[in-house]
Design a protein around this motif. Structure first.
Motif, PDB file in Angstrom:
ATOM      1  N   CYS A 291       0.874  -1.171   0.000  1.00 26.32           N
ATOM      2  CA  CYS A 291       0.000   0.000   0.000  1.00 26.32           C
ATOM      3  C   CYS A 291       0.912   1.222   0.000  1.00 26.32           C
ATOM      4  CB  CYS A 291      -0.911  -0.005   1.222  1.00 26.32           C
ATOM      5  SG  CYS A 291      -1.949   1.469   1.386  1.00 26.32           S
ATOM      6  N   PHE A 292       0.859   2.005  -1.067  1.00 22.94           N
ATOM      7  CA  PHE A 292       1.783   3.127  -1.233  1.00 22.94           C
ATOM      8  C   PHE A 292       1.001   4.431  -1.214  1.00 22.94           C
ATOM      9  CE2 PHE A 292       4.593   6.133  -3.163  1.00 22.94           C
ATOM     10  CZ  PHE A 292       5.885   5.688  -2.933  1.00 22.94           C
ATOM     11  N   LEU A 293       1.322   5.313  -0.264  1.00 25.55           N
ATOM     12  CA  LEU A 293       0.714   6.638  -0.199  1.00 25.55           C
ATOM     13  C   LEU A 293       1.678   7.635  -0.828  1.00 25.55           C
ATOM     14  CD1 LEU A 293      -0.732   6.642   3.454  1.00 25.55           C
ATOM     15  CD2 LEU A 293      -1.702   5.662   1.360  1.00 25.55           C
ATOM     16  N   GLY A 294       1.447   7.944  -2.090  1.00 28.94           N
ATOM     17  CA  GLY A 294       2.300   8.872  -2.820  1.00 28.94           C
ATOM     18  C   GLY A 294       1.751  10.285  -2.706  1.00 28.94           C
ATOM     19  N   LEU A 295       2.257  11.049  -1.752  1.00 24.94           N
ATOM     20  CA  LEU A 295       1.690  12.360  -1.435  1.00 24.94           C
ATOM     21  C   LEU A 295       2.422  13.517  -2.100  1.00 24.94           C
ATOM     22  CD1 LEU A 295       1.103  11.757   2.385  1.00 24.94           C
ATOM     23  CD2 LEU A 295      -0.491  11.358   0.490  1.00 24.94           C
ATOM     24  N   VAL A 296       3.552  13.258  -2.743  1.00 19.86           N
ATOM     25  CA  VAL A 296       4.335  14.363  -3.309  1.00 19.86           C
ATOM     26  C   VAL A 296       4.659  14.204  -4.790  1.00 19.86           C
ATOM     27  CG1 VAL A 296       5.386  15.031  -1.113  1.00 19.86           C
ATOM     28  CG2 VAL A 296       6.479  13.278  -2.504  1.00 19.86           C
ATOM     29  N   GLN A 297       4.444  13.023  -5.346  1.00 20.62           N
ATOM     30  CA  GLN A 297       4.748  12.790  -6.757  1.00 20.62           C
ATOM     31  C   GLN A 297       3.608  12.010  -7.402  1.00 20.62           C
ATOM     32  OE1 GLN A 297       7.179  14.060  -8.406  1.00 20.62           O
ATOM     33  NE2 GLN A 297       8.779  14.584  -6.916  1.00 20.62           N
ATOM     34  N   SER A 298       3.553  12.063  -8.728  1.00 21.57           N
ATOM     35  CA  SER A 298       2.527  11.339  -9.476  1.00 21.57           C
ATOM     36  C   SER A 298       2.914   9.872  -9.639  1.00 21.57           C
ATOM     37  CB  SER A 298       2.343  11.966 -10.859  1.00 21.57           C
ATOM     38  OG  SER A 298       3.529  11.799 -11.632  1.00 21.57           O
ATOM     39  N   PHE A 299       1.929   9.057  -9.977  1.00 22.63           N
ATOM     40  CA  PHE A 299       2.201   7.643 -10.210  1.00 22.63           C
ATOM     41  C   PHE A 299       3.205   7.473 -11.350  1.00 22.63           C
ATOM     42  CE2 PHE A 299       1.337   3.721 -12.569  1.00 22.63           C
ATOM     43  CZ  PHE A 299       1.547   2.783 -11.565  1.00 22.63           C
TER      44      PHE A 299
ATOM     45  N   GLU B 116      -5.780  13.195  -5.886  1.00 17.69           N
ATOM     46  CA  GLU B 116      -6.874  13.140  -4.919  1.00 17.69           C
ATOM     47  C   GLU B 116      -7.093  14.506  -4.270  1.00 17.69           C
ATOM     48  OE1 GLU B 116      -8.948  10.707  -3.933  1.00 17.69           O
ATOM     49  OE2 GLU B 116      -8.185   9.249  -5.378  1.00 17.69           O
ATOM     50  N   THR B 117      -6.013  15.202  -3.969  1.00 21.22           N
ATOM     51  CA  THR B 117      -6.123  16.518  -3.340  1.00 21.22           C
ATOM     52  C   THR B 117      -6.850  17.498  -4.241  1.00 21.22           C
ATOM     53  OG1 THR B 117      -4.092  16.186  -2.074  1.00 21.22           O
ATOM     54  CG2 THR B 117      -4.798  18.457  -2.405  1.00 21.22           C
ATOM     55  N   LEU B 118      -6.465  17.538  -5.507  1.00 18.12           N
ATOM     56  CA  LEU B 118      -7.107  18.442  -6.456  1.00 18.12           C
ATOM     57  C   LEU B 118      -8.584  18.107  -6.608  1.00 18.12           C
ATOM     58  CD1 LEU B 118      -6.716  20.758  -8.459  1.00 18.12           C
ATOM     59  CD2 LEU B 118      -6.196  19.052 -10.217  1.00 18.12           C
ATOM     60  N   SER B 119      -8.897  16.815  -6.666  1.00 18.56           N
ATOM     61  CA  SER B 119     -10.288  16.382  -6.815  1.00 18.56           C
ATOM     62  C   SER B 119     -11.146  16.839  -5.642  1.00 18.56           C
ATOM     63  CB  SER B 119     -10.336  14.853  -6.944  1.00 18.56           C
ATOM     64  OG  SER B 119     -11.669  14.392  -6.953  1.00 18.56           O
ATOM     65  N   ILE B 120     -10.605  16.716  -4.426  1.00 18.96           N
ATOM     66  CA  ILE B 120     -11.367  17.098  -3.223  1.00 18.96           C
ATOM     67  C   ILE B 120     -11.546  18.607  -3.132  1.00 18.96           C
ATOM     68  CG2 ILE B 120     -11.241  17.178  -0.701  1.00 18.96           C
ATOM     69  CD1 ILE B 120     -10.005  14.399  -0.790  1.00 18.96           C
ATOM     70  N   LEU B 121     -10.492  19.354  -3.415  1.00 17.90           N
ATOM     71  CA  LEU B 121     -10.562  20.802  -3.274  1.00 17.90           C
ATOM     72  C   LEU B 121     -11.484  21.442  -4.302  1.00 17.90           C
ATOM     73  CD1 LEU B 121      -6.831  21.685  -2.514  1.00 17.90           C
ATOM     74  CD2 LEU B 121      -8.737  21.506  -0.910  1.00 17.90           C
ATOM     75  N   LEU B 122     -11.653  20.793  -5.478  1.00 15.18           N
ATOM     76  CA  LEU B 122     -12.504  21.346  -6.527  1.00 15.18           C
ATOM     77  C   LEU B 122     -13.908  20.772  -6.520  1.00 15.18           C
ATOM     78  CD1 LEU B 122     -10.018  21.429  -9.562  1.00 15.18           C
ATOM     79  CD2 LEU B 122     -10.618  23.273  -7.985  1.00 15.18           C
ATOM     80  N   ARG B 123     -14.168  19.813  -5.649  1.00 12.33           N
ATOM     81  CA  ARG B 123     -15.462  19.148  -5.643  1.00 12.33           C
ATOM     82  C   ARG B 123     -16.548  20.070  -5.105  1.00 12.33           C
ATOM     83  NH1 ARG B 123     -15.128  13.513  -3.030  1.00 12.33           N
ATOM     84  NH2 ARG B 123     -13.758  13.339  -4.836  1.00 12.33           N
ATOM     85  N   GLU B 124     -17.666  20.109  -5.804  1.00  8.65           N
ATOM     86  CA  GLU B 124     -18.783  20.949  -5.372  1.00  8.65           C
ATOM     87  C   GLU B 124     -19.558  20.290  -4.245  1.00  8.65           C
ATOM     88  OE1 GLU B 124     -21.203  21.912  -8.651  1.00  8.65           O
ATOM     89  OE2 GLU B 124     -19.663  23.035  -9.724  1.00  8.65           O
TER      90      GLU B 124
END
Length: 269
Positions: free
Chosen positions: A50-58, A89-97
């Motif tokens: 299980c890899f949490l990549g919080l600073v770089q893209s896949f 994921e961060t971008l998706s959450i911050l832009l979600r209506e």
């Protein structure tokens, strides 16, 4: 993975300790190469990762792993690798209506309560889920300290680390690897960052601290790695802990990393 590092740590994909937490940190250097090592190592070992990549893209991790002989896309398709792409994921959450759901993995980004229950729930579901033909679960986080800049407290991050270790290391006898920075983006010490690093250091079994050379830039040697063991294996000194330690110099190459016992390379006197 880097065979020379495996030799230093006395490990191989066929033989490695279980139930351990490894802390990777850096100062005036970049320790990301060690995250790539552990990712390729545990995939080669047949573990469920299980890899949490919080600073770089896949795609970044995939490109580096390809040079190390590991296909991340294939590992994902087979179910061996579960990859959380934090940037997307961060971008998706911050832009979600629709802000009515509280089940998002990174829901703390839009919540006044900055605990990490959603993220831990994601990790727990991954490591406790159907393991299939894979070996013990492994959690890798790159990098934990970035969440300090997103409003998460050091205490919340230490709680998250504690619960991950209790689940992955103690309950399931898997391994955890986390990277955190040893200084802020301006290269200065930070109180929260220092508290996070100290707390993690006191709970880890193995700490690898990457730092730049005291003598400055050198084209043949890129920095030093201090290895610090605690617990049942060889023990070492890190962040106030008094045990045995070893220091190596390293050089990053296109498809690997070379390590030298400090003082044995002719490039640095």
């Amino acid at each position: 993975m880097f065979p020379e590092l495996n030799s230093i740590l006395n490990t191989s994909p066929d033989h490695f300790p279980r139930g351990e937490f490894t802390l990777v940190s850096d100062r005036q250097a970049d320790a990301s190469f060690l995250i790539h090592h552990f990712l390729s190592f545990y995939l080669r070992a047949g573990c469920k990762v299980c890899f949490l990549g919080l600073v770089q893209s896949f795609s970044h991790y995939s490109a580096v792993s390809q040079r190390l002989g590991v296909n991340l896309a294939q590992a994902k398709e087979k179910g061996q690798l579960v990859f959380l792409e934090g940037l997307k994921e961060t971008l998706s959450i911050l832009l979600r209506e629709n802000r009515g759901s509280d089940t998002d993995t990174l829901s703390f980004l839009r919540s006044p309560c900055t605990d990490l229950r959603g993220l831990f729930g994601f990790v727990r579901g991954c490591v406790r889920g159907e393991q299939g033909p894979w070996g013990p679960p492994v959690l890798i986080v790159d990098d934990l300290s970035v969440m300090l800049s997103l409003g998460v407290s050091a205490d919340a991050l230490l709680d998250f680390s504690h619960y991950c270790q209790a689940t992955v290391c103690s309950e399931l006898q898997g391994n955890v690897v986390m990277l955190t920075r040893g200084e802020d983006e301006e290269g200065e010490d930070d109180e929260d960052l220092g508290r996070l690093l100290t707390g993690l250091a006191h709970s880890c079994h193995l700490a690898l601290r990457v730092r730049g050379l005291a003598t400055g830039y050198c084209k043949d040697i890129h920095g030093e790695v201090e290895l610090c063991w605690r617990g049942g294996r060889t023990s070492v000194n890190f962040s106030g802990l008094t045990d045995h330690r070893r220091v190596y110099q390293y050089k990053i190459q296109d498809k690997g990393v070379s390590f030298f016992a400090r003082g044995t390379s002719s490039a640095v006197l």
